[in-house]
Scaffold this active site. Structure first.
Site, mmCIF file in Angstrom:
data_model
loop_
_atom_site.group_PDB
_atom_site.id
_atom_site.type_symbol
_atom_site.label_atom_id
_atom_site.label_comp_id
_atom_site.label_asym_id
_atom_site.label_seq_id
_atom_site.Cartn_x
_atom_site.Cartn_y
_atom_site.Cartn_z
ATOM 1 N N HIS A 356 0.674 -0.896 -0.146
ATOM 2 C CA HIS A 356 -0.047 -0.167 0.209
ATOM 3 C C HIS A 356 0.857 1.353 0.394
ATOM 4 O O HIS A 356 0.120 2.669 -0.061
ATOM 5 C CB HIS A 356 -0.681 -0.149 1.031
ATOM 6 N N LYS A 535 -9.405 13.386 5.123
ATOM 7 C CA LYS A 535 -7.686 12.120 5.390
ATOM 8 C C LYS A 535 -7.465 12.147 6.064
ATOM 9 O O LYS A 535 -6.722 13.368 6.381
ATOM 10 C CB LYS A 535 -7.663 12.429 3.810
ATOM 11 N N ARG A 536 -6.249 11.607 6.483
ATOM 12 C CA ARG A 536 -4.750 11.693 6.827
ATOM 13 C C ARG A 536 -4.202 13.182 6.968
ATOM 14 O O ARG A 536 -4.044 13.067 5.481
ATOM 15 C CB ARG A 536 -4.179 9.879 7.014
ATOM 16 N N LYS A 541 0.325 14.109 1.427
ATOM 17 C CA LYS A 541 -1.146 14.880 1.414
ATOM 18 C C LYS A 541 -1.248 15.906 0.883
ATOM 19 O O LYS A 541 -2.150 16.805 0.457
ATOM 20 C CB LYS A 541 -2.308 14.220 2.065
ATOM 21 N N THR A 643 -8.644 6.311 -1.462
ATOM 22 C CA THR A 643 -10.419 5.422 -1.523
ATOM 23 C C THR A 643 -11.109 6.617 -1.438
ATOM 24 O O THR A 643 -12.416 6.867 -2.297
ATOM 25 C CB THR A 643 -10.251 4.513 -0.938
ATOM 26 N N LYS A 647 -15.359 7.900 -3.720
ATOM 27 C CA LYS A 647 -15.943 7.991 -3.145
ATOM 28 C C LYS A 647 -16.837 9.441 -3.356
ATOM 29 O O LYS A 647 -17.998 9.231 -3.759
ATOM 30 C CB LYS A 647 -15.789 8.248 -1.439
HETATM 31 C C1 F58 Z 1 -2.803 3.483 2.527
HETATM 32 N N1 F58 Z 1 -2.277 3.321 3.276
HETATM 33 C C2 F58 Z 1 -2.721 4.158 0.682
HETATM 34 N N2 F58 Z 1 -1.499 3.007 5.500
HETATM 35 O O1 F58 Z 1 -2.000 5.847 1.470
HETATM 36 C C3 F58 Z 1 -3.516 4.968 0.430
HETATM 37 O O2 F58 Z 1 -3.521 5.660 -1.153
HETATM 38 C C4 F58 Z 1 -4.149 3.692 -0.351
HETATM 39 O O3 F58 Z 1 -5.754 3.961 -0.943
HETATM 40 C C5 F58 Z 1 -5.057 2.918 0.688
HETATM 41 O O4 F58 Z 1 -3.797 2.259 1.536
HETATM 42 C C6 F58 Z 1 -5.857 1.819 0.340
HETATM 43 O O5 F58 Z 1 -4.564 0.885 -0.065
HETATM 44 C C7 F58 Z 1 -2.261 3.840 5.047
HETATM 45 O O6 F58 Z 1 -3.661 3.600 4.817
HETATM 46 C C8 F58 Z 1 -1.783 3.164 6.765
HETATM 47 O O7 F58 Z 1 -2.597 3.589 7.305
HETATM 48 C C9 F58 Z 1 -0.475 2.813 7.414
HETATM 49 C C10 F58 Z 1 -0.751 1.693 8.409
HETATM 50 C C11 F58 Z 1 0.205 1.374 9.072
HETATM 51 C C12 F58 Z 1 1.057 2.803 10.306
HETATM 52 C C13 F58 Z 1 2.050 3.425 9.362
HETATM 53 C C14 F58 Z 1 0.062 3.907 8.611
#
Ligand code: F58
Length: 798
Positions: A356, A535-536, A541, A643, A647
């Site tokens: 990811h 978003k985060r 971003k 994602t 939406k």
């Molecule tokens: C996200 N990753 C991607 N990671 O940033 C986003 O582009 C993508 O659409 C999504 O995954 C699904 O494929 C993501 O959310 C985290 O939250 C990590 C989890 C572990 C700690 C650091 C952040």
């Protein structure tokens, strides 16, 4: 319960069921019941209606000897489940009527449910959408994760700064889970490994117990119900009676407290040594429990372990469960006596890995000291896997064990049957960058599965006005065949229909405005454009690009307050990791800018900035249906997919965005003319970084950018502490790794194009409606079908 009986659930049935649960499950009369009691009683009544289909799904899976899919994820960002259940069982009218008859308001009851925030962001939400789609498609599947006592922290602001408080969803009763005290596994850590006549025997010196809690996940129409099984950590020895009898009460409770730490919090801060260790423990804890459970189920059906790859597909959601590779080899080789090579081959036949992120700092690796101490047998197995891979590939130029680290990405890749990226661009970049070498050695292994979102939650349920219009226009087939949204296309040229579309959006905006007023005391005009970035918080971003543009826009409005401006409300929401100082400073900057702009009587009817606290799934469900514009402005090459972008498009909000992640595919599908593109491509980004003084050059070339930065630098938004944001300005004029300054000018251009387009209401609505009509491909049903065909070789049973 089959579909025929489901249809016969009347509001009277449901009302009686609610009253019955109120009395017999919760011991309350209607007079004594609190809102939470009613919510629990309704949830139980709905849950009851899933159980028959749940049993039925299990029976049919056994009868068919079907291949099972296991989705291993550290995170399942499921949010609230009651409305999901009601919508998927098609009980909305009955539930509404039953509650009305009982003197209760449907929405008030639904909103009593805590939002289960068992995830950080996109990765965790994707897992939740996948579970729902797996059930909708009737795939025999199970999600495995951790039952965190505390999910993602609650965010509030004090003087514009992010404050974090523990999230406490489990302090309220949780309606959906079934505790399974009989399903427990002992998981070991540490200790030593002895060679007993050629057989390696691991004797851990610490043990915890993993207990299962099951949540049923119903698919559309309740035709199939799968299980989300979350593990809770408990002590193997709940209580130390000897210590207690000696009067050491704290010591007596310690084993339990220590063991429970493992499932206490989602992502403890891993900047400390202790924190890192705990995270690795969490990863092994849930993965090992899941594998034991999978093998137990397999053994109950088959007696030849060679069949495992044809009966079991395991998906690793990022590298967090990567220890599944060595652990499965250990179970098959050490514990069941299979030759090592055979054990590895079988494990590899079952395992698949989804990547990811390409961000180097987010690619997991563990210090070999910590890893070897906690998992002494696994580190030996990793080395053996690594050696075997090196021998089989003599031209290999990397190792899983570089710089005293264990590299989980490489391990996951080597142990996987298939490796996938989450958008076409991301998958391509994986092949060219992080996994270049491994891709050369295994060119068939990487596949792309562009993300998707479940239309049941992200259109049908969160946006009843628009989904109602869609169903009236083209029937309700779109709900599980989202591509049929394209049947809306002919209607976008019908002015009468467009008015209905625009009216739905307008009502959603009014509802959001009323909620913001009631909950946060904010006043906004629903006629203004709602421009949303949720978003985060992360530098890549680029929420700071958005706020810089807002400042420049405000300055320009002040230059000519009587010119024709398209009124806008910029809405932000998102959490920053507690240790991510720069991201927290961006939050504070946005809040400070918001205070100044919103208090400016000359401009506030043309531009407002709002930062809503505590972003979560529930807030997303409120904001997305009310958005006019979707901000997807990451530095190209950095957002794996996104994602949220899907939406928004589905809910009729065109995107302003870069060619990053799935934006590329969204633009291809909705049409370039219905998407506001700006910025450098991923290739141009790489080249731009090589330009000496790129940020300074960009600032020099754009007086608007220079003026906006100067306003921040001068302390205009932080008069009590003028230097507060000096480091942000320095970053954006100097290193500027995420190229905010270099992309600013084109972003400004695209935003003005948005202003002009929005001012033409008819053509804007057409554009928005085309976004909805052409986003059918972004259903997670399509994504899951891709995984079934390309990765799992699994079939749906309905
Ligand atoms: C996200 N990753 C991607 N990671 O940033 C986003 O582009 C993508 O659409 C999504 O995954 C699904 O494929 C993501 O959310 C985290 O939250 C990590 C989890 C572990 C700690 C650091 C952040």
């Amino acid at each position: 319960m089959n579909i025929a009986t489901l249809r016969t659930v009347s509001s009277d049935n449901l009302r009686d069921a609610i009253l019955s649960h109120l009395a017999y499950s919760f011991g309350k009369t209607p007079e004594a019941a609190h809102l939470e009691d009613w919510r629990m009683a309704l949830s139980y009544a709905v849950r009851d209606r899933m159980v028959e289909a749940w049993f039925d799904a299990t029976r049919r899976t056994y009868d068919a000897g079907a291949k099972r899919v296991y989705y291993l994820s550290m995170e399942f960002l499921i949010g609230r489940l009651l409305e999901d259940g009601i919508v998927n069982l098609r009980l909305v009218d009955q539930a509404r009527a039953a509650l009305t008859e009982l003197g209760l308001d449907y929405h008030t009851v639904l909103e009593n449910e805590p939002d289960a925030a068992l995830g950080n962001g996109g990765l965790g939400r994707l897992a939740a959408c996948f579970l729902e789609s797996l059930s909708t498609l009737g795939v025999p599947a199970m999600g495995y994760g951790i039952r965190y006592e505390h999910g993602l922290f609650r965010q509030s602001f004090a003087d514009g700064r992010q404050m974090e408080a523990p999230e406490t969803w489990l302090l309220q009763r949780h309606a959906w889970e079934f505790e399974r005290p009989e399903t427990r596994y002992t998981i070991g850590f540490g200790g030593e490994v002895r060679d007993e006549a050629g057989r390696m025997v691991w004797t851990p010196d610490e043990q915890v117990c993993a207990e299962a809690f099951d949540t049923p996940i119903a698919g559309w129409k309740g035709r199939w119900v799968n299980t989300l099984r979350l593990w809770s950590a408990q002590s193997v020895r709940p209580f130390d009676l000897d210590s207690f009898n000696r009067g050491d009460f704290e010591g007596a409770a310690q084993p339990e407290a220590l063991a429970r730490t493992i499932s206490r919090v989602l992502y403890p801060d891993d900047t400390t040594e202790q924190g890192k260790k705990l995270r690795l423990k969490q990863e092994f804890f849930f993965t090992a429990a899941a594998l034991r459970d999978i093998l137990r189920r397999f053994d109950s059906e088959y007696n030849d372990v060679a069949l495992l790859p044809s009966k079991v597909a395991i998906q690793l959601n990022d590298t967090h469960p990567a220890i599944a590779g060595p652990e499965l080899v250990r179970l098959l080789h050490d514990e069941r006596g299979l030759p090592f090579e055979e054990a590895q081959k079988i494990a590899q036949g079952c395992l698949n890995y989804t990547n990811h992120t390409l961000l180097p700092e987010a690619l997991e690796s563990w210090n070999e000291g910590i890893f070897g101490q906690l998992l002494p047998r696994h580190i030996q197995i990793v080395d053996r896997i690594d050696d075997a891979h090196a021998k089989a590939n003599p031209s290999r130029g990397f190792s899983m064990r570089a710089n005293h680290q264990v590299r989980m990405g490489e391990l996951s890749f080597v142990m996987a049957n298939r490796v996938n990226g989450v958008s076409a661009l991301h998958t391509g970049l994986m092949k060219e960058t992080v996994f270049k070498e491994l891709h050369r050695l295994h060119p068939e292994r990487i596949v792309n599965e562009t993300n998707g979102v479940t239309p049941r939650r992200w259109l049908l349920s969160c946006n009843p006005r628009l989904s109602g219009l869609v169903s009236e226009t083209i029937g309700s087939g779109w709900i599980d065949d989202l591509e049929s949204l394209s049947d809306l296309e002919p209607h976008v040229d019908d002015a009468g229909w467009r008015d209905l579309f625009a009216a739905a959006k307008r009502s959603n905006k009014s509802e959001l405005a009323a909620w913001m007023s009631d909950t946060h005391g904010l006043r906004v005009d629903p006629a203004a454009m709602f421009d949303v970035q949720i978003k985060r918080m992360h530098e890549y971003k680029r929420q700071h690009l958005n706020i810089l543009e807002a400042i420049a826009h405000w300055q320009e409005i002040k230059d000519a307050p009587n010119a024709e401006w398209t009124p806008r409300v910029k809405i932000f929401a998102g959490k920053a990791a507690p240790g991510y100082v720069f991201a927290k400073d961006i939050i504070r900057l946005i809040n400070d800018v918001s205070s100044v702009l919103n208090a400016d009587a000359e401009t506030c009817d043309k531009l407002q900035v709002i930062f809503l606290p505590n972003y979560n799934v529930t807030l997303a469900e409120r904001l997305i249906p009310a958005a006019d514009l979707s901000e997807q402005i990451s530095t190209a090459g950095k957002e794996a997919s996104g994602t949220g972008n899907m939406k928004f498009a589905m809910n009729g909000a065109p995107t302003i965005g870069t060619l990053d992640g799935a934006n590329v595919e969204i633009r291809e599908r909705v049409g370039a003319e219905n998407f506001f593109l700006f910025g450098m491509t991923a290739e141009e980004v790489v080249a731009r970084r090589e330009v000496e003084g790129h940020a300074a050059k960009a600032i020099e070339a754009d007086p608007r950018l220079a003026r906006a930065l100067e306003a921040i630098r001068s302390g205009m938004f932080s008069p009590d502490e003028p230097d507060r944001y000096r480091h942000i300005v320095e970053n954006l004029s100097g290193h500027d790794y995420f190229l905010v300054s270099s992309d600013f000018t084109d972003y400004w251009r695209a935003q003005r194009e948005v202003d002009r387009a929005y001012a033409d209401a008819a053509s804007w609505t057409r554009m928005a409606a085309l976004n909805t009509a052409r986003s059918g491909w972004f259903s997670s049903d399509r994504t899951i079908r891709g995984y079934m065909a390309d990765i799992w070789d699994a079939k749906g049973l309905i």
